[in-house]
Scaffold this active site. Structure first.
Site, PDB file in Angstrom:
ATOM      1  N   HIS A  26      25.948  18.934  49.848  1.00 49.90           N
ATOM      2  CA  HIS A  26      26.815  18.009  49.125  1.00 49.90           C
ATOM      3  C   HIS A  26      27.308  18.682  47.853  1.00 49.90           C
ATOM      4  CE1 HIS A  26      25.916  15.249  52.080  1.00 49.90           C
ATOM      5  NE2 HIS A  26      25.192  14.348  51.450  1.00 49.90           N
ATOM      6  N   LYS A  32      26.638   2.565  45.394  1.00 50.65           N
ATOM      7  CA  LYS A  32      28.065   2.436  45.081  1.00 50.65           C
ATOM      8  C   LYS A  32      28.590   1.058  45.461  1.00 50.65           C
ATOM      9  CE  LYS A  32      31.041   4.929  47.484  1.00 50.65           C
ATOM     10  NZ  LYS A  32      32.030   4.031  48.126  1.00 50.65           N
TER      11      LYS A  32
END
Length: 902
Positions: free
Chosen positions: A158, A549
């Site tokens: 990532h 999120k």
């Protein structure tokens, strides 16, 4: 209750100065020496005027922290510089952060070594965990716990490592010279030479481009991760096992080890293709081959090194019958090699044998099938043969010394180094199956089938352990799992590879439905077959990033905890040995934070001696960049895994969870409501894009993976990946994903609540501040939530954040964010009882506060660039290019200063 938040914020500069003044002398000396060295390099290369500008900004931001200057005055000073000068100043502060981080790493290592006196077990060490488990469980039950212990760190690509590899290696060279400079037994000439070399390397760091000029491809990411293996992991793993073995029993040099190899590394680098079209079957194949090259080279070198030391004379240490027969067979099968070794090492059969083993490892690496090992198990047989012979000969210290380390390394890494895991989105599989059934397959569907065929090739070449896990992101039902097995049949029919398909639950709804999905999985014949073959082992992955999120940090924390508890109960009811795979990020907004505390905060019964977690981006090098820090990190995690699995810890956690359940629900509900009221408001995604460097992050070339799903600006948060979401908020000095909504949640737990019918006379009293404080003291989950929010708040700067938020032209959003910050800060301090943020964590507080003024400098430079790029009006191509360079340099530097990105 938030009325005095502004006054508290005004007091923080005094607290910051007092904490920085506590900097230890050794650390202060290193920071000063490195800073002066960098200043000398800057003056030599850019002239005294550049150094003067750097110093002027440094003093200005410190003065602003003391309220001796306003942030507007600092911004005006930065605005006076030509863009090229601002770029040079940004480079200077970025280099400074790299050096400060290095100084702190060296100080941390010195402290770790000084505390390890041997008089008592270090806190969070293996020795401490074993001592506590012996007292609680007894030797018999302890042996069972150790036998079932598993730690599976999974390296991911990532894109959260902002440094170029060239910058990272330059810093490592400076690190080596700093260690030489500070070595206590060095003379004046040696210290002088180390300082000269350090200046040479700092000069090179200054001359090295901080920004990547080409985009990384997945194989670049694989090679970057290999640096952690080459420099740290291979050597650290046997030290961990030795530490555990020493804790279990005395006289480890003269007995068979009681510790077993319990660490298994995994990797998504080159295997994770969810949203990354650059990861193909060819890339996956190359990734495995790169890993194999590194581990086989390491094993060959280690075996050769150990073999050359085994000068056991046959007359004194007579080899066992099995070894003599093996050497005779080697003479028959490979006469030239065996004769050469016998000539070089006469009457030293153990040396001959181990050097023969090294030659076979080299042949395995070269693919010389006549001499190569077919599997790691064959290599282990040969090493154990040598070990048993030495025991028989009475050379037990040699048998259980370096040879045992080598055995542990082979058991841990095999010939593949880390299990390569494949990940793909469930919708890709559904589309592929639909196309196959319709008789028309697209290029992407062909790639899905090619990936499965590649898994089969890897298993044939390196064994099932090398690649068998297939993670399905956005798993919604058992059909998403069945799809992978059906695709495997289409790809290879009866020759399909062994697959352990792992569901990944990410959204709040999917987490709530996870147990029902697993029940559906049990009905699948392919899953039943794997359960029968694996001892009813099943793995489930939980996604921290997307849930946070979507829901905000507080609600996501509770939702994940509930899912863990429900899955643990489901596993017990279905006789399943469940491993939960925690998809945690490095940043606090993505489930990050201290790993040991995170383990102890898991739901009771969900650990059971097994812990699997992602290690992402900058976290890989923060935790595995130096052997001493890697050793400590793995010890802390193992300590927590062992303790979290004990009845006493599980009982205390379960009691606290039951006692504070309603409180947590009240906090979570109000927190999610506040979070969604901001993030789901019309215009919020567009505003976020204006107040942060989100749009420019793609130019930073952090990794091979796109920053968002789809093209163009994000229309909603669903379009945006969790990493740039967190990264961008960190750059704005808001750090919103780590704390937003928590203040409203805590306030709701202290204020009276309306009854179900909404009648004002039927209000239900809130539990009050004292109960929140008790929950913080007694419930590890709640403590972890508050502590992580406190850390995130400590990295927030209200004054500078307000300047970023003003760029979006929506004062309502800006005021909402700042009001929630004030409320959250006040209530977190009230719950913890701290006078200032991180009061009880002085080392971390010092690190944050030491960096704050210098991060401020870069933030002002970034704000200048961002405001100019966002302003209406024409910019020349040259000016736009230089402003973008300034912006990206400042992004790079802030990431180094805050020590976390995504």
């Amino acid at each position: 209750m938030a009325a005095n938040a502004s006054q508290q914020a005004e007091r923080s500069p005094v607290e910051r100065r007092s904490a920085v003044s506590e900097m230890p002398d050794e650390l202060r000396a290193d920071v000063r020496m490195l800073g002066e060295s960098l200043g000398r390099v800057i003056a030599e290369n850019g002239g005294p005027d550049l150094l003067a500008d750097v110093e002027r900004l440094r003093k200005a931001v410190i003065a602003a922290r003391r309220r001796e200057l306003s942030v507007d005055e600092v911004a005006a000073m930065v605005a006076e510089w030509p863009i090229d000068r601002a770029v040079e100043v940004a480079r200077a502060f970025t280099c400074y952060f790299h050096l400060v981080n290095l100084a702190e790493e060296h100080y941390r290592i010195r402290i770790l070594r000084s505390r390890d006196t041997g008089e008592a077990p270090l806190p969070e060490s293996l020795a401490q965990a074993v001592k506590e488990l012996k007292n609680e469980l007894g030797d018999g039950e302890l042996a069972r716990v150790i036998a079932e212990l598993e730690f599976r760190p999974v390296l991911t690509a990532h894109p959260t490592e902002a440094r170029r590899r060239a910058v990272a290696t330059a810093i490592q060279r400076i690190s080596a010279q700093l260690a030489e400079y500070n070595a206590p037994d060095r003379g004046s000439y040696e210290r002088q030479e180390a300082h000269r070399r350090m200046l040479e390397e700092i000069d090179l760091l200054w001359r090295t481009a901080q920004l990547r000029h080409t985009k990384l491809d997945p194989l670049d990411e694989v090679r970057t991760a290999m640096a952690a293996f080459d420099e740290t992991l291979f050597r650290t793993v046997p030290r961990i096992y030795r530490a555990l073995d020493s804790a279990l029993a005395e006289d480890g040099g003269r007995r068979a080890p009681q510790a077993r190899a319990y660490i298994r590394y995994g990797s998504w680098i080159g295997g994770d293709r969810d949203g990354n079209p650059n990861v193909t079957a060819r890339v996956t194949r190359e990734a495995v081959l790169i890993q194999a090259e590194h581990v086989l080279t390491a094993l060959e070198n280690a075996t050769t090194r150990i073999g050359r030391t085994l000068t056991l004379w046959a007359d004194i240490s007579r080899p066992g019958k099995a070894l003599r027969e093996a050497l005779a067979a080697a003479q028959d099968d490979h006469p030239e090699l065996a004769s050469e070794l016998a000539t070089r090492s006469p009457q030293e059969p153990h040396r001959q044998w181990l050097l023969f083993v090294a030659a076979r490892i080299a042949a395995t690496r070269r693919r010389d099938l006549d001499l190569a090992y077919r599997s790691p198990d064959d290599l282990l047989d040969d090493l154990r043969l040598c070990q048993a012979s030495m025991v028989e000969a009475g050379a037990v210290r040699q048998a259980y010394g370096e040879i045992q380390h080598l055995i542990w390394q082979v058991e841990t890494f095999g010939f593949h180094l880390a299990e390569l895991e494949v990940r793909q989105h469930s919708q890709v599989h559904a589309t592929a199956l639909a196309e196959i059934r319709a008789g028309a397959t697209s290029e992407r569907t062909e790639e899905v089938l090619a990936t499965i065929r590649m898994i089969a090739w890897i298993q044939e070449r390196f064994g099932v352990r090398a690649c068998s896990r297939y993670v399905v992101s956005f798993t919604r039902s058992a059909d998403d799992i069945a799809a992978v097995y059906e695709l495997a049949e289409h790809a290879l029919g009866g020759r399909a590879p062994v697959l352990d398909v792992v569901p990944l639950f990410e959204s709040g709804e999917d987490l709530a439905n996870s147990a029902a999905v697993l029940t559906g999985m049990l009905a699948l014949p392919a899953v039943q077959k794997r359960l029968d073959a694996s001892g009813r082992r099943l793995e489930v992955m939980l996604g921290y990033s997307d849930s946070a999120k979507e829901l905000g940090p507080a609600a996501a924390t509770l939702k994940l905890y509930d899912a863990q508890a429900e899955l643990a109960a489901w596993a017990a009811a279905n006789d399943i040995r469940l491993t939960l795979f925690h998809g945690r990020g490095g940043a606090l907004g993505r489930g990050g934070g201290p790993a040991g505390r995170a383990v102890l905060a898991q739901a009771p019964g969900s650990v059971a001696g097994r812990f699997k977690v992602t290690e992402q981006g900058e976290v890989i090098f923060a935790r595995y960049g130096h052997p001493a820090i890697a050793l400590r990190h793995i010890e802390q995690v193992t300590n927590a895994v062992l303790l979290a699995s004990t009845p006493s810890v599980e009982s205390r956690a379960a009691d606290a969870a039951a006692r504070y359940r309603l409180l947590a629900e009240r906090v979570a509900t109000a927190s999610e409501r506040a979070y969604r009221s901001l993030t789901e408001a019309p215009g919020f995604p567009e505003w976020f894009g204006l107040v942060s460097p989100l749009e420019e992050l793609g130019s930073l070339r952090l990794g091979s993976r796109p920053a968002r799903r789809g093209l163009g600006a994000p229309r909603s948060l669903d379009d945006l990946r969790a990493i740039p979401w967190v990264f961008s908020w960190a750059q704005t000095r808001v750090n919103l994903p780590g704390w937003y909504g928590l203040g409203s949640g805590l306030l709701a737990a202290t204020d009276p609540q309306p009854a179900a019918d909404g009648g004002p006379d039927e209000a239900v009293p809130g539990p009050g501040l004292e109960e929140l404080r008790r929950a913080y003291r007694e419930w590890p989950l709640f403590a972890s939530l508050i502590d992580n929010a406190e850390m995130s708040l400590a990295k927030t700067d209200r004054q500078i954040a307000a300047r970023y938020l003003a760029l979006g032209g929506r004062s309502d959003f800006a005021e909402q964010v700042l009001a929630e910050y004030d409320l959250t800060r006040e209530l977190v301090l009230a719950v913890t009882g701290h006078a200032w943020l991180l009061e009880s964590r002085r080392v971390l507080s010092r690190a944050v506060q030491l960096r704050d003024p210098y991060v401020d400098a870069l933030s002002h430079l970034q704000l200048r660039a961002l405001a100019a790029l966002r302003a209406e009006g024409d910019l020349s191509d040259h000016d736009r290019g230089r402003l973008e360079t300034l912006l990206l340099l400042s992004v790079n530097g802030v990431a180094a200063g805050l020590q976390n990105t995504g």
